[in-house]
Design an enzyme around this catalytic site. Sequence first.
Site, short mmCIF file in Angstrom:
data_model
loop_
_atom_site.label_atom_id
_atom_site.label_comp_id
_atom_site.label_asym_id
_atom_site.label_seq_id
_atom_site.Cartn_x
_atom_site.Cartn_y
_atom_site.Cartn_z
N ASP A 168 -0.23 5.06 0.71
CA ASP A 168 -0.50 6.14 1.66
C ASP A 168 -0.35 5.68 3.11
O ASP A 168 -1.02 4.73 3.55
CB ASP A 168 -1.91 6.68 1.45
CG ASP A 168 -2.09 7.32 0.09
OD1 ASP A 168 -1.08 7.63 -0.57
OD2 ASP A 168 -3.26 7.49 -0.33
N ASP B 118 0.87 -1.18 0.00
CA ASP B 118 0.00 0.00 0.00
C ASP B 118 0.91 1.23 0.00
O ASP B 118 2.07 1.16 0.44
CB ASP B 118 -0.89 -0.04 1.25
CG ASP B 118 -1.64 1.26 1.46
OD1 ASP B 118 -2.37 1.69 0.55
OD2 ASP B 118 -1.49 1.85 2.56
#
Length: 293
Positions: free
Chosen positions: A48, A46
Site C-alpha cells: 500500500d 510493502d
Amino acid sequence: MLAGEAAAEAARKSSLDAEQSAEAGARAGEPDFPVVGDDRAAAFFDLDNTVMQGAAIFHFGRGLYKRKFFERRELTRFAWQQAWFRLAGVEDPEHMQDARDSALSIVKGHRVSELMSIGEEIYDEYMADRIWPGTRALAQAHLDAGQKVWLVTAAPVETATIIARRLGLTGALGTVAESVDGVYTGRLVGEPLHGPAKAEAVRALAAAEGLDLARCAAYSDSHNDIPMLSLVGHPYAINPDTKLRKHARARDWRLRDYRTGRKAAKVGIPAAAGVGALAGGTAAAVALHRRRR
C-alpha cells in the site's frame, strides 16, 4: 502459529533495470544494485502506497460492493477510510483494523475460490492502473538480476498473491484469513501482518530460503515498516511518510518519491508471471488451521 510464521509459510508455498540516477532521490556514485547472480539476495516490497497508490483492502471493498456483497453504509465507511489514507499517506492502525474487521465479516461464509476469482476481476477494475511505475521498475530490476521478489503486506494474502502474480513477482506474505474446507470462518490465523510482524515474517522466510538479509533489499513508504527495513542491508524509503523520511535521512537510507508529477500506468500481465503464486496463500491457510485444531 504467529502471524509472521503463518505468512512466511503461505509465501513459501507460492513460490527494466532500476530507474537511473536521475530519478528523484537517487544519489550520485551509488554502486550497481541489485547484484546480478546473487541468489542469496532477495527483495521485499510493502504494497500500500509503495507498490500501489492507496490501500489494496479498500479497492477490494469497492469491488465487493459493486457485486452486492454489502450495503451502501459499509461502502461509505470504506470510502472514508480510503480518502483518509490518500490524504494522510500513512496507515492508521484503527482505520486498518476497522477495514480488516469489515472485510472479514463480509467474506465470512464465502468460498475461498469465489473470492479469488472475484479478486482477479477487482485487480483489473481498481488496482492495475494504480501501480507506481517507478516501484515496479525497482522490483523488475531484482527479477532481472535473478533474485526473488515478495510483497509483504497487511492485506489478505489472497489479494496480495493475485497482485504478485499479475506483476510477475515470486509471491506474497500477507495476513492469513482462516478457512475450513475452503470456506472463510471470519477469523484470522494469528495476527494481521503489520509492523513488527512483517519483520518476523521476512526473517522466517529468509531463513527458510537460505537468504543473507545483509544482501537483501526492502522497500516501504511507512514508518510502521522500520522494523522490516532495518533487517536488510539495502533499505529503501519509497514515497515516505514524514517519520520514515526523517528516519531514512538520519541513517542515509536510499529515498525514492514517485508521487510528484507522476501518474500511475497500467501494468499488464508479464509473460513470465508465476502461476504458482496464486494458490499458495489459500492452501496454506487451510493447512495451518487444520494443524492448530
